[in-house]
Design a protein around this motif. Sequence first.
Motif, PDB file in Angstrom:
ATOM      1  N   THR A   1       0.829  -1.206   0.143  1.00 16.62           N
ATOM      2  CA  THR A   1       0.076   0.057   0.124  1.00 16.62           C
ATOM      3  C   THR A   1       0.776   1.207  -0.069  1.00 16.62           C
ATOM      4  O   THR A   1       1.660   1.269   0.776  1.00 16.62           O
TER       5      THR A   1
ATOM      6  N   VAL B   1      -1.177   9.541  -8.835  1.00 14.42           N
ATOM      7  CA  VAL B   1      -1.329   7.984  -9.183  1.00 14.42           C
ATOM      8  C   VAL B   1       0.004   7.566  -9.765  1.00 14.42           C
ATOM      9  O   VAL B   1       0.593   6.453  -9.304  1.00 14.42           O
TER      10      VAL B   1
ATOM     11  N   ILE C   1      -3.324  -3.714  -9.220  1.00 13.10           N
ATOM     12  CA  ILE C   1      -3.941  -2.641  -8.309  1.00 13.10           C
ATOM     13  C   ILE C   1      -5.036  -3.339  -8.092  1.00 13.10           C
ATOM     14  O   ILE C   1      -5.906  -3.870  -8.690  1.00 13.10           O
TER      15      ILE C   1
ATOM     16  N   SER D   1      -7.028  -1.591  -5.232  1.00 11.39           N
ATOM     17  CA  SER D   1      -7.957  -0.570  -5.021  1.00 11.39           C
ATOM     18  C   SER D   1      -7.172   0.679  -5.091  1.00 11.39           C
ATOM     19  O   SER D   1      -6.144   0.952  -4.990  1.00 11.39           O
ATOM     20  N   ILE D   2      -7.922   1.610  -5.208  1.00  6.61           N
ATOM     21  CA  ILE D   2      -7.343   3.276  -5.172  1.00  6.61           C
ATOM     22  C   ILE D   2      -8.447   4.065  -4.392  1.00  6.61           C
ATOM     23  O   ILE D   2      -9.592   3.729  -4.754  1.00  6.61           O
TER      24      ILE D   2
ATOM     25  N   VAL E   1      -3.743  10.462  -3.286  1.00  2.00           N
ATOM     26  CA  VAL E   1      -4.248   8.935  -3.463  1.00  2.00           C
ATOM     27  C   VAL E   1      -3.479   7.715  -2.766  1.00  2.00           C
ATOM     28  O   VAL E   1      -2.316   8.221  -2.296  1.00  2.00           O
ATOM     29  N   SER E   2      -4.307   6.941  -2.446  1.00  2.00           N
ATOM     30  CA  SER E   2      -3.680   5.533  -1.593  1.00  2.00           C
ATOM     31  C   SER E   2      -4.034   4.429  -2.794  1.00  2.00           C
ATOM     32  O   SER E   2      -5.365   4.359  -2.825  1.00  2.00           O
ATOM     33  N   ILE E   3      -3.247   3.584  -3.045  1.00  2.00           N
ATOM     34  CA  ILE E   3      -3.216   2.417  -3.802  1.00  2.00           C
ATOM     35  C   ILE E   3      -2.896   1.338  -3.302  1.00  2.00           C
ATOM     36  O   ILE E   3      -1.644   1.302  -2.495  1.00  2.00           O
TER      37      ILE E   3
END
Length: 229
Positions: free
Chosen positions: A27, A162, A183, A185-186, A221-223
Amino acid sequence: MKLVLQAVMVWICVTCAVAAQDMRVITTQGWGAVETAPDMATIRVGVTHEDPEATAAMAATSAGVSAVLARLSDAGIASRDVQTNNISLQPVWSGRGANNTAPAKITGFAASNTLTVRVRDLAALGGILDLIVSDGANTFNGLSFGLQEPKPAADAARAEAVRDAIDRAQQLADAAGVTLGPIQSISEQGGMARPQMMEMAAARQMDAPVAAGELTVTAQVSIVFSIAE
């Protein structure tokens, strides 16, 4: 009973193994920022008057606001870009000093009316400020610069965020000796355009040029990535 307990233990082990496998993720957080020139200013001005009579204080304030609105209309400001955001009438007290033993009493009233004005032609901003302050407005609560259409800058900042998150995840995977998977989730953590503010002291010099500078539009953002086998 023993068979039931064994079955339960096998189910727990399988569940834990699946959960451990599902936790094989990386993450990362990504940040993006775009610098862009503003094309709009929002100013906050007002009219305030005091008078022994409440009606007189309000009448003087209303006359001042009417003059400001007329000036704004003459300067080409559309009615949709002018909004009243506060009207107040407050008593003015006397005899409230620490060394004054006499009871406080109302000696007058202060009426106030404040406006928020959007100026879409920055080239005319200095002249508009000068007009409204010299012909009615006697309070100035500063101005901020913004964008009439913030979406393109916000989209660019989001795309940069991103890319940053992907780059960070790849670095972590390389350092850990694993393969970065797809990926999972974003999520967007929030972003904003940080306005450039003009303080009251600077605004008093209305005949001086107004420097708009640049705005910084940010995104975060968090990916979540899986770790490939």
